[in-house]
Design a protein around this motif. Structure first.
Motif, PDB file in Angstrom:
ATOM      1  N   ASP A  35      55.408  17.056  58.753  1.00 52.61           N
ATOM      2  CA  ASP A  35      55.698  16.833  57.346  1.00 52.61           C
ATOM      3  C   ASP A  35      55.240  18.088  56.609  1.00 52.61           C
ATOM      4  O   ASP A  35      54.046  18.323  56.427  1.00 52.61           O
ATOM      5  N   GLU A  36      56.186  18.915  56.193  1.00 51.36           N
ATOM      6  CA  GLU A  36      55.840  20.213  55.624  1.00 51.36           C
ATOM      7  C   GLU A  36      55.198  20.096  54.244  1.00 51.36           C
ATOM      8  O   GLU A  36      54.492  21.016  53.816  1.00 51.36           O
ATOM      9  N   VAL A  42      53.998  13.861  62.206  1.00 51.08           N
ATOM     10  CA  VAL A  42      54.608  12.545  62.058  1.00 51.08           C
ATOM     11  C   VAL A  42      55.505  12.297  63.264  1.00 51.08           C
ATOM     12  O   VAL A  42      55.885  13.225  63.989  1.00 51.08           O
ATOM     13  N   ALA A  43      55.860  11.047  63.476  1.00 50.98           N
ATOM     14  CA  ALA A  43      56.833  10.673  64.501  1.00 50.98           C
ATOM     15  C   ALA A  43      58.174  10.418  63.831  1.00 50.98           C
ATOM     16  O   ALA A  43      58.240   9.723  62.811  1.00 50.98           O
ATOM     17  N   VAL A  44      59.235  10.983  64.382  1.00 47.25           N
ATOM     18  CA  VAL A  44      60.577  10.824  63.803  1.00 47.25           C
ATOM     19  C   VAL A  44      61.520  10.289  64.871  1.00 47.25           C
ATOM     20  O   VAL A  44      61.565  10.814  65.987  1.00 47.25           O
ATOM     21  N   LEU A  45      62.243   9.257  64.506  1.00 46.84           N
ATOM     22  CA  LEU A  45      63.218   8.644  65.401  1.00 46.84           C
ATOM     23  C   LEU A  45      64.610   8.997  64.896  1.00 46.84           C
ATOM     24  O   LEU A  45      64.938   8.760  63.726  1.00 46.84           O
ATOM     25  N   PHE A  76      56.713   5.826  56.978  1.00 46.16           N
ATOM     26  CA  PHE A  76      56.737   6.641  55.771  1.00 46.16           C
ATOM     27  C   PHE A  76      58.125   6.737  55.134  1.00 46.16           C
ATOM     28  O   PHE A  76      58.249   6.839  53.914  1.00 46.16           O
ATOM     29  N   ASP A  77      59.172   6.718  55.967  1.00 46.48           N
ATOM     30  CA  ASP A  77      60.513   6.929  55.426  1.00 46.48           C
ATOM     31  C   ASP A  77      61.537   6.380  56.412  1.00 46.48           C
ATOM     32  O   ASP A  77      61.301   6.369  57.633  1.00 46.48           O
ATOM     33  N   VAL A  88      60.777   7.747  59.941  1.00 45.34           N
ATOM     34  CA  VAL A  88      59.573   8.583  60.002  1.00 45.34           C
ATOM     35  C   VAL A  88      58.352   7.672  59.939  1.00 45.34           C
ATOM     36  O   VAL A  88      58.252   6.832  59.041  1.00 45.34           O
ATOM     37  N   SER A  89      57.449   7.835  60.879  1.00 44.31           N
ATOM     38  CA  SER A  89      56.252   6.990  60.900  1.00 44.31           C
ATOM     39  C   SER A  89      55.029   7.807  61.282  1.00 44.31           C
ATOM     40  O   SER A  89      55.117   9.001  61.596  1.00 44.31           O
ATOM     41  N   GLU A  90      53.917   7.141  61.241  1.00 42.58           N
ATOM     42  CA  GLU A  90      52.616   7.763  61.525  1.00 42.58           C
ATOM     43  C   GLU A  90      52.550   8.262  62.975  1.00 42.58           C
ATOM     44  O   GLU A  90      53.027   7.601  63.895  1.00 42.58           O
TER      45      GLU A  90
END
Length: 502
Positions: A35-36, A42-45, A76-77, A88-90
């Motif tokens: 996360d810039e 973060v973890a992104v799927l 998060f998103d 997007v998650s922790e």
């Protein structure tokens, strides 16, 4: 979004930069990203164009983002449009239950504590009509911050297309399987799971934990049977929801950090749930230290002993002379008596000893909100167990999300007492602003602020500037520290000291 367009370096929502592809399964890809804006991992799927359940996963993720229990990984998103879809998650760092079991079964108390935390967290998700449905050892994590995390609530079930008419029973059974694994090092399923061997069978059904591992307490064996092993219940009622599992394990000590020997070169492996990232670190055990042999006896040892004896005698003589000199000086008057009479004694009376006063009960106190703040956990702060704790709700920032001016733990002492000080053990996360309030009514306006502590952490002592007395003692958070992806105040233990009754 096509899979060819998603590669390391891709930026989503103009802030999430994909870095490492962690895993890929059935058209869903899990990434470790940055996360810039907040400069955190973060973890992104992401999803292949033909992934059939994108809408279900995004919907589940958006629902899961409203969960506030810090033991559930935070979403998060989540977005879906014509060009792309992602969640997007922790990013969680720690050891999964599979990793913890690599060396064999856990201590029964620790296994029960981990699952008790998970049961409470999932019970909170069920209150929001969100379920897990596929609990496995990889979903239960002991983080490097010494907390429990449950990965994949709602999202992993949507990824796998899992549904059920009895979600309470399904998750209760999943928690029972996790407890079985922790107690035995085996998985009560038809196949190996997470590197764990399948549980042994007796007369066509799974053996109970006590039949597999010696030393499993009877009540934990019973909890596991009631949750997971219907063939062995023998008339006992099933645990049919995570809340019932949590209630059955409510009195077990909660997990604390395990002291590990220093390891010079830890190895790092990466595992995860299908939807959430997890760094798993395993420490290499230190080399075995061989006992030192005593040195061989030297010829000069007799002379050495004689010299040592002389030195000891000289030291004893010096101590005796010093004591005699001090005794003389103490026995002599410090001032000349001009009148020839003896001076009266001027020694001060010893201060009265303080005593510990145990509260009659404790309550999570939220008079500026909905009235209650985790009241079901309040007694954990006065039970004398350092491993149990009361924790506020999770807030969006240190100022309680701007929702209120404070929240706290209210102690009912049972009768008016004089308060000399209150010792509270908070979390090690710095940044808690705490006030001590005392009074004879539960009404916030009737409680007088008698002490304050800024930037508190660990064990703090709140001492009133002036004598304070009352039946109610309130530890009041006006700011809460950042901890595990959110903001909340934590109290492990409270001790009230009093010089006597008011």
């Amino acid at each position: 979004m096509s899979t060819s367009a998603v590669e390391p370096g891709t930026r989503l929502a103009e802030r999430f930069r994909l870095e490492d592809r962690v895993s890929e399964s059935d058209g869903a890809t899990l990434w470790k990203a940055i996360d810039e804006i907040l400069a955190r991992p973060v973890a992104v799927l992401t999803f292949a164009p033909d992934f059939p359940r994108v809408q279900e996963v995004v919907t589940a993720a958006r629902a899961a983002s409203r969960l506030t229990d810090p033991r559930l990984t935070q979403v998060f998103d989540a977005a879906q449009d014509e060009d792309h879809a992602y969640v997007v998650s922790e990013w969680v760092t720690g050891e999964s239950l599979s990793d913890l079991l690599a060396a064999g079964p856990l201590d029964p108390e620790r296994a029960a504590g981990l699952v008790a935390e998970a049961a409470e967290a999932i019970a909170h998700a069920h209150e929001a009509s969100l379920y897990h449905l596929c609990l496995r050892p990889a979903h239960l994590v002991w983080t490097t911050g010494n907390t429990v995390k449950v990965l994949g609530v709602a999202v992993d079930a949507a990824l796998a297309g899992l549904t059920t008419d009895h979600p309470g029973h399904e998750d209760a059974e999943g928690l029972g399987r996790l407890l079985y694994a922790g107690l035995t090092g085996h998985w009560p399923g038809d196949e190996d799971e997470g590197g764990l061997p399948a549980a042994p069978m007796i007369d066509g059904h799974f053996a109970t934990p006590r039949q597999v591992t010696a030393g499993v307490p009877g009540f934990l064996d019973t909890v596991t049977v009631r949750a997971t092993l219907p063939e062995s219940r023998r008339g006992q009622p099933a645990l049919a929801s995570p809340a019932e599992v949590a209630e059955a394990l409510a009195d077990v000590p909660r997990p604390m950090p395990v002291s590990l020997p220093y390891a010079a070169a830890p190895s790092v492996t990466i595992t995860s749930s299908p939807s959430e990232g997890l760094d798993t670190r395993r420490d290499t055990p230190p080399p075995t230290m061989m006992p030192m042999r005593p040195p061989p006896r030297q010829r000069g040892s007799l002379l050495n002993r004689l010299l040592m004896t002389v030195v000891v005698l000289l030291v004893i003589a010096a101590v005796g002379v010093g004591a005699w000199t001090i005794g003389r000086s103490l026995g002599s008057p410090s001032e000349l008596d001009v009148g020839g009479g003896e001076q009266p004694s001027t020694s001060k009376p010893a201060p009265a000893e303080v005593q510990v006063v145990k509260p009659a009960k404790a309550d999570g106190f939220d008079p500026l909100g909905d009235g209650a703040e985790k009241p079901e956990r309040a007694s954990a702060a006065i039970d004398g167990k350092p491993s149990t704790f009361w924790k506020t709700e999770n807030y969006n920032d240190a100022d309680l999300g701007g929702l209120k001016d404070g929240v706290g733990l209210l102690l009912d002492m049972g009768k008016p007492v004089q308060v000399s000080d209150v010792v509270a053990t908070l979390s090690q996360a710095g940044g808690a602003d705490v006030e001590l309030k005392v009074g004879d009514s539960r009404d916030l306006g009737a409680l007088k602020t008698v002490a304050k502590q800024k930037e508190g952490s660990g064990k703090i002592t709140l001492t009133p500037d002036q004598p304070a007395s009352g039946q109610y003692v309130l530890i009041w958070f006006t700011r809460v520290p950042a901890d595990e992806g959110g903001f909340h105040g934590t109290i492990y233990d409270v001790v009230v000291h009093s010089p006597g009754s008011a």
